[in-house]
Write a protein that holds these residues in place. Structure first.
Motif, PDB file in Angstrom:
ATOM      1  N   PRO A   1       0.804  -1.226   0.000  1.00  0.00           N
ATOM      2  CA  PRO A   1       0.000   0.000   0.000  1.00  0.00           C
ATOM      3  C   PRO A   1       0.837   1.276   0.000  1.00  0.00           C
ATOM      4  N   LEU A   2       0.372   2.222  -0.771  1.00  0.00           N
ATOM      5  CA  LEU A   2       0.981   3.544  -0.854  1.00  0.00           C
ATOM      6  C   LEU A   2       0.853   4.230   0.499  1.00  0.00           C
ATOM      7  N   TYR A   3       1.904   4.931   0.917  1.00  0.00           N
ATOM      8  CA  TYR A   3       1.784   5.707   2.151  1.00  0.00           C
ATOM      9  C   TYR A   3       2.532   7.018   2.000  1.00  0.00           C
ATOM     10  N   GLU A   4       2.260   7.925   2.916  1.00  0.00           N
ATOM     11  CA  GLU A   4       2.840   9.255   2.877  1.00  0.00           C
ATOM     12  C   GLU A   4       3.584   9.509   4.180  1.00  0.00           C
ATOM     13  N   LEU A   5       4.776  10.067   4.067  1.00  0.00           N
ATOM     14  CA  LEU A   5       5.584  10.386   5.234  1.00  0.00           C
ATOM     15  C   LEU A   5       6.224  11.741   5.008  1.00  0.00           C
ATOM     16  N   GLY A   6       5.859  12.709   5.811  1.00  0.00           N
ATOM     17  CA  GLY A   6       6.454  14.035   5.682  1.00  0.00           C
ATOM     18  C   GLY A   6       6.174  14.692   4.349  1.00  0.00           C
ATOM     19  N   GLY A   7       5.004  14.446   3.781  1.00  0.00           N
ATOM     20  CA  GLY A   7       4.637  15.053   2.512  1.00  0.00           C
ATOM     21  C   GLY A   7       5.192  14.337   1.287  1.00  0.00           C
ATOM     22  N   VAL A   8       5.912  13.253   1.503  1.00  0.00           N
ATOM     23  CA  VAL A   8       6.475  12.479   0.397  1.00  0.00           C
ATOM     24  C   VAL A   8       5.734  11.143   0.322  1.00  0.00           C
ATOM     25  N   SER A   9       5.178  10.847  -0.841  1.00  0.00           N
ATOM     26  CA  SER A   9       4.481   9.574  -1.033  1.00  0.00           C
ATOM     27  C   SER A   9       5.466   8.519  -1.505  1.00  0.00           C
ATOM     28  N   GLU A  10       5.251   7.304  -1.051  1.00  0.00           N
ATOM     29  CA  GLU A  10       6.105   6.194  -1.459  1.00  0.00           C
ATOM     30  C   GLU A  10       5.248   4.967  -1.695  1.00  0.00           C
ATOM     31  N   GLU A  11       5.597   4.206  -2.712  1.00  0.00           N
ATOM     32  CA  GLU A  11       4.911   2.941  -2.981  1.00  0.00           C
ATOM     33  C   GLU A  11       5.897   1.814  -2.729  1.00  0.00           C
ATOM     34  N   PRO A  12       5.891   1.272  -1.519  1.00  0.00           N
ATOM     35  CA  PRO A  12       6.827   0.195  -1.205  1.00  0.00           C
ATOM     36  C   PRO A  12       6.464  -1.096  -1.941  1.00  0.00           C
ATOM     37  N   PHE A  13       7.444  -1.980  -2.031  1.00  0.00           N
ATOM     38  CA  PHE A  13       7.220  -3.263  -2.691  1.00  0.00           C
ATOM     39  C   PHE A  13       8.120  -4.310  -2.061  1.00  0.00           C
ATOM     40  N   ALA A  14       7.769  -5.558  -2.288  1.00  0.00           N
ATOM     41  CA  ALA A  14       8.578  -6.686  -1.846  1.00  0.00           C
ATOM     42  C   ALA A  14       8.824  -7.587  -3.049  1.00  0.00           C
ATOM     43  N   LEU A  15       9.892  -8.330  -3.007  1.00  0.00           N
ATOM     44  CA  LEU A  15      10.189  -9.290  -4.066  1.00  0.00           C
ATOM     45  C   LEU A  15       9.761 -10.679  -3.611  1.00  0.00           C
ATOM     46  N   ILE A  16       9.127 -11.398  -4.506  1.00  0.00           N
ATOM     47  CA  ILE A  16       8.744 -12.783  -4.260  1.00  0.00           C
ATOM     48  C   ILE A  16       9.526 -13.628  -5.263  1.00  0.00           C
ATOM     49  N   VAL A  17      10.381 -14.489  -4.752  1.00  0.00           N
ATOM     50  CA  VAL A  17      11.161 -15.385  -5.612  1.00  0.00           C
ATOM     51  C   VAL A  17      10.601 -16.779  -5.381  1.00  0.00           C
ATOM     52  N   ASP A  18       9.864 -17.272  -6.368  1.00  0.00           N
ATOM     53  CA  ASP A  18       9.278 -18.603  -6.209  1.00  0.00           C
ATOM     54  C   ASP A  18       9.909 -19.577  -7.195  1.00  0.00           C
ATOM     55  N   GLN A  19       9.574 -20.835  -7.037  1.00  0.00           N
ATOM     56  CA  GLN A  19      10.141 -21.915  -7.836  1.00  0.00           C
ATOM     57  C   GLN A  19      11.671 -21.897  -7.761  1.00  0.00           C
ATOM     58  N   ALA A  20      12.187 -21.520  -6.584  1.00  0.00           N
ATOM     59  CA  ALA A  20      13.635 -21.380  -6.404  1.00  0.00           C
ATOM     60  C   ALA A  20      14.276 -22.737  -6.123  1.00  0.00           C
ATOM     61  N   PRO A  21      15.311 -23.072  -6.866  1.00  0.00           N
ATOM     62  CA  PRO A  21      16.031 -24.316  -6.584  1.00  0.00           C
ATOM     63  C   PRO A  21      16.875 -24.145  -5.321  1.00  0.00           C
ATOM     64  N   PRO A  22      17.393 -25.231  -4.795  1.00  0.00           N
ATOM     65  CA  PRO A  22      18.265 -25.125  -3.626  1.00  0.00           C
ATOM     66  C   PRO A  22      19.467 -24.234  -3.935  1.00  0.00           C
ATOM     67  N   GLU A  23      20.079 -23.718  -2.888  1.00  0.00           N
ATOM     68  CA  GLU A  23      21.259 -22.867  -3.085  1.00  0.00           C
ATOM     69  C   GLU A  23      22.331 -23.642  -3.848  1.00  0.00           C
ATOM     70  N   GLY A  24      23.219 -22.902  -4.493  1.00  0.00           N
ATOM     71  CA  GLY A  24      24.264 -23.541  -5.270  1.00  0.00           C
ATOM     72  C   GLY A  24      24.140 -23.208  -6.740  1.00  0.00           C
ATOM     73  N   ASP A  25      23.076 -22.453  -7.106  1.00  0.00           N
ATOM     74  CA  ASP A  25      22.888 -22.082  -8.503  1.00  0.00           C
ATOM     75  C   ASP A  25      23.328 -20.640  -8.759  1.00  0.00           C
ATOM     76  N   GLY A  26      24.033 -20.024  -7.784  1.00  0.00           N
ATOM     77  CA  GLY A  26      24.496 -18.653  -7.963  1.00  0.00           C
ATOM     78  C   GLY A  26      23.599 -17.619  -7.317  1.00  0.00           C
ATOM     79  N   TRP A  27      22.400 -17.990  -6.914  1.00  0.00           N
ATOM     80  CA  TRP A  27      21.467 -17.060  -6.281  1.00  0.00           C
ATOM     81  C   TRP A  27      21.281 -17.468  -4.831  1.00  0.00           C
ATOM     82  N   SER A  28      22.254 -17.168  -4.008  1.00  0.00           N
ATOM     83  CA  SER A  28      22.148 -17.522  -2.594  1.00  0.00           C
ATOM     84  C   SER A  28      21.222 -16.546  -1.882  1.00  0.00           C
ATOM     85  N   MET A  29      20.734 -16.951  -0.743  1.00  0.00           N
ATOM     86  CA  MET A  29      19.842 -16.095   0.042  1.00  0.00           C
ATOM     87  C   MET A  29      20.494 -14.751   0.371  1.00  0.00           C
ATOM     88  N   PRO A  30      21.752 -14.717   0.841  1.00  0.00           N
ATOM     89  CA  PRO A  30      22.359 -13.407   1.121  1.00  0.00           C
ATOM     90  C   PRO A  30      22.444 -12.528  -0.130  1.00  0.00           C
TER      91      PRO A  30
END
Length: 87
Positions: free
Chosen positions: A9-38
């Motif tokens: 959800p969009l929110y406003e802080l100090g007169g500045v609006s921001e649209e936050p987002f999150a990344l969803i990584v699904d169908q992820a293989p086990p670590e070792g494919d170059g895309w580690s959790m860190p």
């Protein structure tokens, strides 16, 4: 492996609006494919995501386009409050 954007959800802080987002990584293989959790956490932070969720399951984002404006209570600007209070 898929990377999806979950708009939060969009929110406003100090007169500045921001649209936050999150990344969803699904169908992820086990670590070792170059895309580690860190590495994914660093990537998410670098692009401004609020967080990242990695799962081997398939995740479908149901409503990719929530309302542009969500009822919210704007936060007061702490700097303005300090000036108004003489601080």
């Amino acid at each position: 492996m898929r990377i999806q954007v979950l708009r939060l959800p969009l929110y406003e802080l100090g007169g500045v609006s921001e649209e936050p987002f999150a990344l969803i990584v699904d169908q992820a293989p086990p670590e070792g494919d170059g895309w580690s959790m860190p590495a994914l956490a660093v990537f998410a932070e670098q692009i401004g995501a609020r967080g990242v969720w990695v799962t081997p399951q398939t995740v479908e984002i149901v409503d990719q386009f929530p309302p542009e404006i969500v009822d919210h209570v704007p936060f007061d600007d702490p700097v303005t409050e300090a000036i108004d209070d003489g601080g």
